[in-house]
Design an enzyme around this catalytic site. Structure first.
Site, PDB file in Angstrom:
ATOM      1  CB  CYS A 152     -43.167  29.778   1.028  1.00  0.00           C
ATOM      2  SG  CYS A 152     -43.281  29.039  -0.606  1.00  0.00           S
ATOM      3  CG  HIS A 199     -46.147  28.292   3.306  1.00  0.00           C
ATOM      4  ND1 HIS A 199     -46.885  28.994   2.375  1.00  0.00           N
ATOM      5  CD2 HIS A 199     -45.333  27.457   2.598  1.00  0.00           C
ATOM      6  CE1 HIS A 199     -46.528  28.602   1.167  1.00  0.00           C
ATOM      7  NE2 HIS A 199     -45.592  27.667   1.273  1.00  0.00           N
ATOM      8  CG  ASN A 258     -46.979  26.693  -1.941  1.00  0.00           C
ATOM      9  OD1 ASN A 258     -47.030  27.884  -1.645  1.00  0.00           O
ATOM     10  ND2 ASN A 258     -45.887  25.965  -1.801  1.00  0.00           N
TER      11      ASN A 258
HETATM   12  N1  COA Z   1     -48.418  12.717  -9.948  1.00  0.00           N
HETATM   13  C1  COA Z   1     -48.078  11.432  -9.886  1.00  0.00           C
HETATM   14  N2  COA Z   1     -46.852  10.998  -9.527  1.00  0.00           N
HETATM   15  C2  COA Z   1     -45.951  11.924  -9.208  1.00  0.00           C
HETATM   16  C3  COA Z   1     -46.230  13.298  -9.238  1.00  0.00           C
HETATM   17  C4  COA Z   1     -47.522  13.683  -9.634  1.00  0.00           C
HETATM   18  N3  COA Z   1     -47.914  14.979  -9.700  1.00  0.00           N
HETATM   19  N4  COA Z   1     -45.137  13.992  -8.854  1.00  0.00           N
HETATM   20  C5  COA Z   1     -44.184  13.087  -8.583  1.00  0.00           C
HETATM   21  N5  COA Z   1     -44.656  11.826  -8.805  1.00  0.00           N
HETATM   22  C6  COA Z   1     -43.975  10.556  -8.632  1.00  0.00           C
HETATM   23  C7  COA Z   1     -42.478  10.673  -8.709  1.00  0.00           C
HETATM   24  O1  COA Z   1     -42.035  10.630 -10.035  1.00  0.00           O
HETATM   25  C8  COA Z   1     -42.044   9.471  -7.903  1.00  0.00           C
HETATM   26  O2  COA Z   1     -42.162   8.334  -8.731  1.00  0.00           O
HETATM   27  P1  COA Z   1     -41.104   7.105  -8.594  1.00  0.00           P
HETATM   28  O3  COA Z   1     -41.275   6.598  -7.189  1.00  0.00           O
HETATM   29  O4  COA Z   1     -41.554   6.170  -9.638  1.00  0.00           O
HETATM   30  O5  COA Z   1     -39.764   7.720  -8.829  1.00  0.00           O
HETATM   31  C9  COA Z   1     -43.110   9.341  -6.822  1.00  0.00           C
HETATM   32  O6  COA Z   1     -44.249  10.070  -7.316  1.00  0.00           O
HETATM   33  C10 COA Z   1     -42.697   9.910  -5.474  1.00  0.00           C
HETATM   34  O7  COA Z   1     -42.126  11.202  -5.686  1.00  0.00           O
HETATM   35  P2  COA Z   1     -41.642  12.110  -4.489  1.00  0.00           P
HETATM   36  O8  COA Z   1     -41.111  13.392  -5.058  1.00  0.00           O
HETATM   37  O9  COA Z   1     -40.741  11.310  -3.598  1.00  0.00           O
HETATM   38  O10 COA Z   1     -43.041  12.349  -3.734  1.00  0.00           O
HETATM   39  P3  COA Z   1     -43.321  13.059  -2.369  1.00  0.00           P
HETATM   40  O11 COA Z   1     -44.078  12.184  -1.486  1.00  0.00           O
HETATM   41  O12 COA Z   1     -42.099  13.741  -1.805  1.00  0.00           O
HETATM   42  O13 COA Z   1     -44.333  14.247  -2.792  1.00  0.00           O
HETATM   43  C11 COA Z   1     -44.274  16.616  -3.174  1.00  0.00           C
HETATM   44  C12 COA Z   1     -43.934  15.239  -3.728  1.00  0.00           C
HETATM   45  C13 COA Z   1     -43.762  17.670  -4.139  1.00  0.00           C
HETATM   46  C14 COA Z   1     -45.781  16.714  -3.050  1.00  0.00           C
HETATM   47  C15 COA Z   1     -43.621  16.797  -1.773  1.00  0.00           C
HETATM   48  O14 COA Z   1     -42.294  16.385  -1.833  1.00  0.00           O
HETATM   49  C16 COA Z   1     -43.665  18.193  -1.238  1.00  0.00           C
HETATM   50  O15 COA Z   1     -44.726  18.693  -0.894  1.00  0.00           O
HETATM   51  N6  COA Z   1     -42.482  18.795  -1.062  1.00  0.00           N
HETATM   52  C17 COA Z   1     -42.292  20.043  -0.332  1.00  0.00           C
HETATM   53  C18 COA Z   1     -42.958  21.199  -0.941  1.00  0.00           C
HETATM   54  C19 COA Z   1     -42.583  22.379  -0.117  1.00  0.00           C
HETATM   55  O16 COA Z   1     -42.822  22.427   1.052  1.00  0.00           O
HETATM   56  N7  COA Z   1     -41.924  23.333  -0.724  1.00  0.00           N
HETATM   57  C20 COA Z   1     -41.316  24.381   0.062  1.00  0.00           C
HETATM   58  C21 COA Z   1     -42.216  25.421   0.471  1.00  0.00           C
HETATM   59  S1  COA Z   1     -43.030  26.091  -0.896  1.00  0.00           S
END
Ligand code: COA
Length: 332
Positions: free
Chosen positions: A113, A254, A284
């Site tokens: 990214c 980004h 993204n």
């Molecule tokens: N729909 C519903 N629930 C989901 C889900 C989805 N698409 N994806 C994950 N979950 C659930 C998980 O299983 C977890 O459930 P649990 O609490 O029962 O275990 C819960 O939601 C929380 O998951 P978590 O991964 O902690 O959520 P989060 O708040 O961190 O959000 C992302 C997930 C991916 C949106 C976030 O972490 C993110 O944006 N990460 C960085 C991305 C990024 O910047 N990448 C680098 C540059 S590209």
């Protein structure tokens, strides 16, 4: 000699994948995706549409808007993690041929990214050294081809598209790209990766399977490091250049997650109108996301000559970067 950010172009494929489409594919909801990421929809390339097809369309627009003739372009850099072909040829050489650029220096950059900012820094260095005069910097991604649409942790995030900028030599310091910071930390490589298919996963690896060629991400850990790293990086580049955040006309981060963008924007005390947001409609698009966002403010008439942009990005590698870039083209 200085490097000037002369023009911008982008291409967005027409097919749209909405949050409700994803509800039918994995166990997720529009409410969860919107709340956790800010994304409502993303665009997906047509079946026969490649990364180079999209990159060439974005670049064609950037060339047209620059007023620079094709024969004057002497280098093309493509930032991508979803190249047309895995090892070779590079996507940059294919784009150059599609554009009709003759015997131009062309190569890809792999910084996920952060790819567009890395490519911009290479263009700047080549121009300042006097080796090149007009460099096309393309960010193009067909992330749908490396996305696992059974994994709700990643498939809700990514989309396809391309953006391109023409960077050219200038003697006018007021037009110059002011500064670019780039960094990496490979000790966090496993947070965001496509584990199989390269020499890191040997061909007789019993674990090798098709799913390993898709992106895998430890989202929550990545999120925390992204906020921390991006905040300190943008604070540092502004301080080192004696520029106040109020002097930034357009903060173009980004577009990974609205919550990351908001956290960094708040740390800089930026007003909403300074922050460029496209994550809602494009998701993204990795290396393409920053030039696509710049193109959005250009197309809507919000980007004018001389206005200062602050770019920042974070991605797989891990990699990160930021840039202070005055727009040296003509506004729409
Ligand atoms: N729909 C519903 N629930 C989901 C889900 C989805 N698409 N994806 C994950 N979950 C659930 C998980 O299983 C977890 O459930 P649990 O609490 O029962 O275990 C819960 O939601 C929380 O998951 P978590 O991964 O902690 O959520 P989060 O708040 O961190 O959000 C992302 C997930 C991916 C949106 C976030 O972490 C993110 O944006 N990460 C960085 C991305 C990024 O910047 N990448 C680098 C540059 S590209």
């Amino acid at each position: 000699m200085y490097a000037a950010f002369r023009s911008i172009g982008a291409y967005v494929p027409s097919k749209v994948l909405t949050n409700s489409d994803l509800e039918a594919m994995v166990d997720t909801s529009d409410e969860w995706i919107t709340k956790r990421t800010g994304i409502k929809e993303r665009h997906i390339a047509a079946e026969n549409e490649t990364t180079s097809d999209m990159g060439a369309k974005a670049a064609e627009l950037a060339i047209k808007r620059s007023g620079i003739a094709k024969h004057e372009i002497d280098m093309l850099i493509c930032a991508t993690i979803s190249p047309d072909y895995f090892c070779m040829p590079s996507t940059a050489t294919i784009i150059a041929t599609k554009l009709g650029l003759d015997k131009v220096t062309a190569f890809d950059i792999s910084a996920a990214c952060t790819g567009f900012i890395y490519a911009l820094s290479v263009a700047k260095a080549f121009i300042e050294s006097g080796m090149k005069k007009n460099v096309l910097v393309v960010g193009a991604e067909r992330l749908s081809s490396i996305t696992d649409y059974t994994d709700r942790g990643t498939c809700i995030l990514f989309g396809d598209g391309a953006g391109a900028a023409l960077i050219s030599a200038t003697e006018d310091k007021n037009e110059a790209i002011i500064d670019i910071h780039t960094g990496s930390d490979g000790s966090f490589a496993d947070l965001l990766m496509t584990p199989n298919g390269g020499s890191g996963s040997l061909h007789d690896n019993p674990e090798r399977e098709a799913a390993g060629c898709f992106m895998q991400m430890k989202g929550n850990e990545t999120f925390k490091i992204a906020v921390r790293t991006l905040t300190s990086d943008v604070v540092e580049i502004l301080e080192q250049n004696n520029i106040a955040s109020s002097d930034v006309k357009h903060f173009v981060p980004h577009q990974a997650n609205y919550r990351i963008i908001k956290a960094v924007g708040d740390a800089l005390n930026l007003a909403d109108e300074q922050v460029v947001l496209t994550v809602e409609k494009y998701g993204n698009t990795s290396g393409a996301s920053i030039p696509m966002a710049i193109n959005d403010i250009y197309e809507s008439g919000r980007l004018q000559n001389g206005e200062l942009m602050l770019l920042d990005a974070f991605g797989g590698g891990l990699t990160w970067g930021s840039a202070l870039v005055p727009f040296a083209g003509k506004g729409k």
